[in-house]
Design an enzyme around this catalytic site. Sequence first.
Site, PDB file in Angstrom:
ATOM      1  N   GLU A  59       0.837  -1.205   0.000  1.00  0.00           N
ATOM      2  CA  GLU A  59       0.000   0.000   0.000  1.00  0.00           C
ATOM      3  C   GLU A  59       0.878   1.264   0.000  1.00  0.00           C
ATOM      4  OE1 GLU A  59      -3.395   0.004  -0.342  1.00  0.00           O
ATOM      5  OE2 GLU A  59      -3.112   2.152  -0.560  1.00  0.00           O
ATOM      6  N   GLU A 117       1.335   6.593  -6.943  1.00  0.00           N
ATOM      7  CA  GLU A 117       0.284   7.574  -7.272  1.00  0.00           C
ATOM      8  C   GLU A 117       0.846   8.996  -7.252  1.00  0.00           C
ATOM      9  OE1 GLU A 117      -3.805   5.454  -5.565  1.00  0.00           O
ATOM     10  OE2 GLU A 117      -3.103   7.329  -4.682  1.00  0.00           O
ATOM     11  N   GLU A 132      -2.253  16.199 -16.273  1.00  0.00           N
ATOM     12  CA  GLU A 132      -3.228  15.919 -17.345  1.00  0.00           C
ATOM     13  C   GLU A 132      -3.724  14.475 -17.242  1.00  0.00           C
ATOM     14  OE1 GLU A 132      -2.748  18.149 -20.684  1.00  0.00           O
ATOM     15  OE2 GLU A 132      -2.354  19.474 -18.971  1.00  0.00           O
ATOM     16  N   HIS A 183      -3.929  11.025 -18.819  1.00  0.00           N
ATOM     17  CA  HIS A 183      -3.086  10.331 -19.801  1.00  0.00           C
ATOM     18  C   HIS A 183      -3.302   8.834 -19.644  1.00  0.00           C
ATOM     19  CE1 HIS A 183       0.378   8.899 -22.014  1.00  0.00           C
ATOM     20  NE2 HIS A 183       0.588  10.134 -22.458  1.00  0.00           N
ATOM     21  N   LYS A 236      -1.429   3.702 -12.465  1.00  0.00           N
ATOM     22  CA  LYS A 236      -2.167   3.722 -11.202  1.00  0.00           C
ATOM     23  C   LYS A 236      -3.042   2.479 -11.040  1.00  0.00           C
ATOM     24  CE  LYS A 236      -2.519   8.637 -10.177  1.00  0.00           C
ATOM     25  NZ  LYS A 236      -3.426   9.708  -9.765  1.00  0.00           N
TER      26      LYS A 236
END
Length: 117
Positions: free
Chosen positions: A65, A72, A81, A83, A90
């Site tokens: 985690e 992230e 942006e 993408h 992610k």
Amino acid sequence: MKLSRFLFSFRFAAQGIGTAMKREQNMKVHAGSAVVVVAAGMWTGLDPVEWMLVILLIGGMLALELVNSALERVVDLVTAERHPLAKQAKDMAAGAVLVFAVASAIIGLLIFLPKWF
Ligand SMILES: Nc1ncnc2c1ncn2[C@@H]1O[C@H](COP(=O)(O)OP(=O)(O)OP(=O)(O)O)[C@@H](O)[C@H]1O
């Protein structure tokens, strides 16, 4: 490596864990679940090998985690942006957490259920 530098690396690691505990809802859920599982283990009475498995799974889950949260942040740092590669990165990291969580839950059930029923 100098001793002070070595000790500082522990401090930075502790800061990383503290930040994740404060800011990541999933980290709080995993930490809470770990407390419940350890309490259940003490109440049920596990043998040393079972404790080793439980500790390994809890440690692995929290570590994964942390890596997911770090990834992230790196993705968000690279681009604000939308993408497709950002989404894939992610989602794959989240998938890794899910795979480990499912495997941990199955092993947990294999350890605990025979002792309860
Ligand atoms: N920069 C981006 N480009 C494309 N897709 C993204 C991007 N950031 C997030 N996503 C995707 O949007 C979906 C929803 O993401 P989510 O709401 O969990 O936000 P997050 O940025 O991934 O996480 P958090 O809410 O913790 O910041 C996920 O599939 C995620 O992969």
